[in-house]
Design an enzyme around this catalytic site. Structure first.
Site, PDB file in Angstrom:
ATOM      1  CB  CYS A   1      -0.978  -0.245   1.258  1.00 51.99           C
ATOM      2  SG  CYS A   1      -1.832   1.584   1.428  1.00 51.99           S
TER       3      CYS A   1
ATOM      4  CB  CYS B   1       1.782   1.390   4.620  1.00 54.67           C
ATOM      5  SG  CYS B   1       0.412   0.318   4.769  1.00 54.67           S
TER       6      CYS B   1
ATOM      7  CG  HIS C   1      -2.930  -1.435   5.102  1.00 52.20           C
ATOM      8  ND1 HIS C   1      -3.086  -0.341   4.271  1.00 52.20           N
ATOM      9  CD2 HIS C   1      -4.226  -2.222   5.001  1.00 52.20           C
ATOM     10  CE1 HIS C   1      -4.529  -0.640   3.748  1.00 52.20           C
ATOM     11  NE2 HIS C   1      -4.728  -2.233   3.600  1.00 52.20           N
TER      12      HIS C   1
ATOM     13  CG  ASN D   1     -14.359   9.570  -1.159  1.00 52.39           C
ATOM     14  OD1 ASN D   1     -15.275  10.732  -0.879  1.00 52.39           O
ATOM     15  ND2 ASN D   1     -14.057   9.406  -2.523  1.00 52.39           N
TER      16      ASN D   1
ATOM     17  CG  HIS E   1      -4.038   3.748   5.206  1.00 49.82           C
ATOM     18  ND1 HIS E   1      -2.303   3.117   5.519  1.00 49.82           N
ATOM     19  CD2 HIS E   1      -3.092   4.613   5.256  1.00 49.82           C
ATOM     20  CE1 HIS E   1      -1.985   3.370   6.203  1.00 49.82           C
ATOM     21  NE2 HIS E   1      -2.423   4.691   6.773  1.00 49.82           N
TER      22      HIS E   1
ATOM     23  CG  HIS F   1      -6.442   8.065   2.229  1.00 47.71           C
ATOM     24  ND1 HIS F   1      -6.800   6.729   2.402  1.00 47.71           N
ATOM     25  CD2 HIS F   1      -6.800   8.408   0.769  1.00 47.71           C
ATOM     26  CE1 HIS F   1      -7.577   6.917   0.349  1.00 47.71           C
ATOM     27  NE2 HIS F   1      -7.633   7.621   0.272  1.00 47.71           N
TER      28      HIS F   1
ATOM     29  CD  GLN G   1      -8.972  11.110  -2.421  1.00 48.82           C
ATOM     30  OE1 GLN G   1      -8.493  11.971  -3.397  1.00 48.82           O
ATOM     31  NE2 GLN G   1     -10.143  10.794  -2.557  1.00 48.82           N
TER      32      GLN G   1
END
Length: 408
Positions: A99, A102, A175, A215, A226, A228, A230
């Site tokens: 990933c 990570c 993760h 999302n 993972h 996160h 935006q």
């Protein structure tokens, strides 16, 4: 480098660097020894990446300046549509061992991960596959005018560079973590990162709106599991925000009031769809909710954007927001096992725009899901996708009842 101490005692240390291809990366640390500056995260990026703005050799063998994504104006709607065909080949659902979000693997000489350190608290960096990209200007102008051209030479189809910025916000180095399960001090650091980036991106030439969002879930279309979010810095005001600004302007002309303020007051007065209330925040299901699961979270005080939140409001949000997400994760139960179903969702911060119409905005979070029942999705079929005429699959009062029912 700079440090900030919050009223709840969280010390956040901000450290910026550049990745191998020139993209910006910023660590936001709240753990020691990094928070106090006793140690520094790894700042060099060992990957053999070319400068993203380096000239590109074309099929003719000649080096040409790099080009970014473009956007075209739809004459039927008046909406700008970015064209980002390079995103077709971005990373899709990699294994945890590969990933790119990570941290780097300890002892490895090289990996294609985006974060060079072997650990981090919260990190923000420019997206490697951006839908919006601000190319460097070599004219020397302080605020260069955005070039415009006509597609096929037709005046109906003006086009411009999609000159914005897209950033990734990694909430945790773990993760399999989720924002809902993070401790309040880490959520507080995420809030600091959102506010910091909103301020910085709003100051970029040509930026008209900054949108921080997350999302979550494969059903939403997430390509990297993972934890996160935006941040998009748009060179235009998005269609949904344009509609809200138009409604807010009409409401002000008619009543003299603030639409979003009046909506919050009306929901609090009615009380039927309230989900949570604290000293600084109110969560409610809007009276005309569209999605099968939808809830809004708004500050009780009039605030334009995330940077405008006080220390106390940020501290409170660090507790309220994850609690709201935990309730959403208990909304649906698997009928076979009785286990809660982690909710796929989109969570986005609506902030005041940068320029004209800024005074009509008011900060609020919208969280919604496409899951209408266990293992059943709401598909945007004919009338929704084709006509934009929404049909709700449930009643807002039922959503609010369930979110109160699953309170701890």
């Amino acid at each position: 480098m700079n440090r900030h101490t919050t009223t709840d005692g969280t010390l956040v240390h901000r450290t910026a660097t550049r990745m191998a291809d020139g993209r910006e990366l910023i660590y936001f640390d709240d753990s020691e020894p990094y928070a106090s500056g006793g140690a520094t995260r790894r700042l060099d990026d060992p990957r053999p990446l070319e400068d993203r703005f380096a000239p590109v050799t074309g099929d003719d063998g000649v080096a040409h300046p790099v080009t970014g994504p473009e956007m075209r104006l739809d004459p039927l709607t008046g909406q700008w549509v970015p064209m980002a065909s390079h995103r077709m080949h971005r990373t899709f659902l990699p294994a945890a061992t590969s990933c790119p979000l990570c941290p780097a693997r300890p002892g490895s000489v090289y990996s294609d991960g985006e974060v060079p350190d072997t650990d981090y608290d919260v990190v923000v960096f420019e997206n490697r596959f951006p839908a919006l990209l601000h190319l460097p200007d070599h004219s020397g102008a302080a605020t260069p005018a955005a070039p415009e051209w006509l597609v096929d030479g037709e005046p109906l189809w003006p086009a411009r560079p999609a000159a914005g910025r897209c950033e990734v916000v990694c909430f945790s180095a773990e993760h399999n973590a989720s924002l809902a399960d993070l401790p309040p001090h880490r959520v507080r650091t995420i809030i600091e990162a959102w506010a910091d980036r909103t301020t910085a991106l709003s100051a970029m030439p040509g930026i008209e709106q900054v949108f921080c969002f997350e999302n979550r879930g494969r059903e939403i279309g997430v390509t990297l599991p993972h934890p996160h979010g935006q941040i998009y810095a748009f060179p235009f005001v998005t269609p949904h925000t344009q509609l809200m600004l138009r409604q807010a302007a009409e409401h002000r002309a008619r009543t003299g009031g603030s639409l979003l303020r009046d909506v919050l007051d009306a929901e609090r007065n009615a009380g039927r769809r309230l989900v949570m209330e604290t000293e600084h925040w109110t969560a409610y299901v809007p009276a005309a909710a569209r999605w099968p699961v939808e809830v809004h979270l708004a500050p009780n005080r009039d605030v334009l954007d995330l940077p405008g939140l006080t220390e106390a409001e940020r501290d409170d949000l660090a507790h309220v927001y994850p609690e709201l997400l935990r309730r959403l994760d208990r909304f649906f139960v698997d009928p076979g096992t009785g286990a809660a179903i982690p909710l796929p969702y989109i969570a986005g911060w609506h902030q005041a725009v940068v320029g004209e119409g800024r005074d009509l905005g008011r900060l609020h979070l919208q969280v919604f899901s496409v899951l209408r029942a266990p293992n059943k999705l709401k598909y945007l079929a004919g009338v929704e996708s084709g006509m934009g005429a929404w049909i709700s699959d449930t009643m807002p009062e039922s959503i609010a009842d369930r979110l109160r029912e699953v309170a701890p």
